[in-house]
Design a protein around this motif. Structure first.
Motif, PDB file in Angstrom:
ATOM      1  N   THR A 148       0.625  -1.135   0.017  1.00  0.00           N
ATOM      2  CA  THR A 148      -0.106   0.095   0.164  1.00  0.00           C
ATOM      3  C   THR A 148       0.920   1.142  -0.044  1.00  0.00           C
ATOM      4  N   GLY A 149       0.732   2.113  -0.865  1.00  0.00           N
ATOM      5  CA  GLY A 149       1.269   3.320  -0.929  1.00  0.00           C
ATOM      6  C   GLY A 149       0.862   4.305  -2.083  1.00  0.00           C
ATOM      7  N   LYS A 150       1.849   5.587  -1.971  1.00  0.00           N
ATOM      8  CA  LYS A 150       1.219   6.487  -2.767  1.00  0.00           C
ATOM      9  C   LYS A 150       2.073   6.279  -4.369  1.00  0.00           C
ATOM     10  N   LEU A 151       1.258   6.508  -5.318  1.00  0.00           N
ATOM     11  CA  LEU A 151       1.734   6.602  -6.544  1.00  0.00           C
ATOM     12  C   LEU A 151       2.669   7.817  -6.705  1.00  0.00           C
ATOM     13  N   VAL A 152       3.944   7.524  -7.104  1.00  0.00           N
ATOM     14  CA  VAL A 152       4.895   8.737  -7.226  1.00  0.00           C
ATOM     15  C   VAL A 152       4.939   9.272  -8.726  1.00  0.00           C
ATOM     16  N   LYS A 153       5.229   8.228  -9.521  1.00  0.00           N
ATOM     17  CA  LYS A 153       5.402   8.470 -11.022  1.00  0.00           C
ATOM     18  C   LYS A 153       5.150   7.196 -11.712  1.00  0.00           C
ATOM     19  N   VAL A 154       4.511   7.614 -13.166  1.00  0.00           N
ATOM     20  CA  VAL A 154       4.347   6.575 -13.979  1.00  0.00           C
ATOM     21  C   VAL A 154       5.481   6.748 -15.017  1.00  0.00           C
ATOM     22  N   LEU A 155       6.398   5.884 -15.269  1.00  0.00           N
ATOM     23  CA  LEU A 155       7.227   5.814 -16.390  1.00  0.00           C
ATOM     24  C   LEU A 155       6.750   5.585 -17.632  1.00  0.00           C
ATOM     25  N   ALA A 156       7.310   6.022 -18.820  1.00  0.00           N
ATOM     26  CA  ALA A 156       6.981   5.725 -20.056  1.00  0.00           C
ATOM     27  C   ALA A 156       6.854   4.263 -20.522  1.00  0.00           C
ATOM     28  N   PRO A 157       5.556   3.930 -20.915  1.00  0.00           N
ATOM     29  CA  PRO A 157       5.420   2.598 -21.508  1.00  0.00           C
ATOM     30  C   PRO A 157       6.616   1.944 -22.338  1.00  0.00           C
ATOM     31  N   GLN A 158       6.508   0.643 -22.271  1.00  0.00           N
ATOM     32  CA  GLN A 158       7.746  -0.275 -23.175  1.00  0.00           C
ATOM     33  C   GLN A 158       6.921  -1.307 -24.059  1.00  0.00           C
ATOM     34  N   THR A 159       7.075  -1.343 -25.278  1.00  0.00           N
ATOM     35  CA  THR A 159       6.578  -2.175 -26.092  1.00  0.00           C
ATOM     36  C   THR A 159       7.283  -2.905 -26.973  1.00  0.00           C
ATOM     37  N   GLY A 160       6.928  -4.105 -27.372  1.00  0.00           N
ATOM     38  CA  GLY A 160       7.612  -5.107 -28.290  1.00  0.00           C
ATOM     39  C   GLY A 160       7.026  -5.951 -28.712  1.00  0.00           C
ATOM     40  N   THR A 161       7.784  -6.780 -29.581  1.00  0.00           N
ATOM     41  CA  THR A 161       7.147  -8.120 -30.083  1.00  0.00           C
ATOM     42  C   THR A 161       7.917  -9.358 -29.757  1.00  0.00           C
ATOM     43  N   GLY A 162       7.237 -10.298 -29.226  1.00  0.00           N
ATOM     44  CA  GLY A 162       7.998 -11.576 -28.908  1.00  0.00           C
ATOM     45  C   GLY A 162       7.367 -12.553 -29.625  1.00  0.00           C
ATOM     46  N   LYS A 163       7.812 -13.900 -29.129  1.00  0.00           N
ATOM     47  CA  LYS A 163       7.217 -15.239 -29.859  1.00  0.00           C
ATOM     48  C   LYS A 163       5.676 -15.399 -29.652  1.00  0.00           C
ATOM     49  N   ASN A 164       5.145 -14.635 -28.663  1.00  0.00           N
ATOM     50  CA  ASN A 164       3.886 -14.668 -28.290  1.00  0.00           C
ATOM     51  C   ASN A 164       2.975 -13.680 -29.033  1.00  0.00           C
ATOM     52  N   GLY A 165       3.595 -12.599 -29.726  1.00  0.00           N
ATOM     53  CA  GLY A 165       3.012 -11.614 -30.200  1.00  0.00           C
ATOM     54  C   GLY A 165       3.514 -10.514 -29.653  1.00  0.00           C
ATOM     55  N   ASN A 166       2.672  -9.148 -29.654  1.00  0.00           N
ATOM     56  CA  ASN A 166       2.937  -8.087 -29.117  1.00  0.00           C
ATOM     57  C   ASN A 166       2.829  -7.836 -27.550  1.00  0.00           C
ATOM     58  N   TRP A 167       3.668  -6.971 -26.871  1.00  0.00           N
ATOM     59  CA  TRP A 167       3.643  -7.016 -25.537  1.00  0.00           C
ATOM     60  C   TRP A 167       3.682  -5.486 -25.011  1.00  0.00           C
ATOM     61  N   VAL A 168       3.213  -5.128 -23.905  1.00  0.00           N
ATOM     62  CA  VAL A 168       3.365  -3.790 -23.448  1.00  0.00           C
ATOM     63  C   VAL A 168       3.534  -4.112 -21.938  1.00  0.00           C
ATOM     64  N   LYS A 169       4.498  -3.073 -21.466  1.00  0.00           N
ATOM     65  CA  LYS A 169       4.964  -3.032 -19.955  1.00  0.00           C
ATOM     66  C   LYS A 169       4.848  -1.491 -19.570  1.00  0.00           C
ATOM     67  N   GLN A 170       4.275  -1.653 -18.336  1.00  0.00           N
ATOM     68  CA  GLN A 170       4.266  -0.161 -17.781  1.00  0.00           C
ATOM     69  C   GLN A 170       4.747  -0.187 -16.379  1.00  0.00           C
ATOM     70  N   GLU A 171       5.663   0.633 -16.042  1.00  0.00           N
ATOM     71  CA  GLU A 171       6.440   0.584 -14.824  1.00  0.00           C
ATOM     72  C   GLU A 171       5.914   1.751 -14.089  1.00  0.00           C
TER      73      GLU A 171
END
Length: 136
Positions: free
Chosen positions: A6-29
């Protein structure tokens, strides 16, 4: 290993995208600052649909995030990833889990363990004598 923070949201970083063997993916840190005496900042990653969920929140919002920890080795170095599998604001989380809203369980900084409280036994007080017939 499943944990809840449980905590305070400080920052949302830039999303990262790519293509792997299972198709497109997106990662948001995103960075979450814990709510405890000595707050800690934790970088958490959200994948796929969960990457869209974090966009509903703004910096400063208090969130409850359920994560799985996983470590992996690459070139004799270890990397640990904290992956979110549930993201909810603290108000909604308390409504859906009333036993935690009443303070019955800690808010994520002790991972479900009860806080240490010293016993009423005094340190210099001798232990009570036990009458048993053991030779040692």
């Amino acid at each position: 290993m499943a944990l809840e923070l449980t905590g305070k949201l400080v920052k949302v970083l830039a999303p990262q995208t790519g293509t792997g063997k299972n198709g497109n993916w997106v990662k948001q840190e995103f960075i979450l600052e814990t709510v405890e005496q000595y707050p800690k900042k934790v970088c958490i990653s959200a994948w796929g649909d969960k990457a869209e969920d974090i966009k509903r929140y703004n910096p400063g919002d208090t969130l409850r995030v359920s994560i799985n920890l996983e470590s992996r080795e690459f070139n004799e170095r270890w990397y640990t990833d904290a992956r979110a599998w549930r993201i909810e604001d603290e108000v909604a989380a308390n409504k859906s889990r009333p036993e935690q809203a009443s303070g019955q369980q800690a808010q994520g900084d002790n991972f479900g363990f009860e806080p240490y409280t010293p016993s009423s036994t005094k340190v210099n007080e001798p232990a009570p004598a036990v009458d048993d017939d053991l030779p040692f």
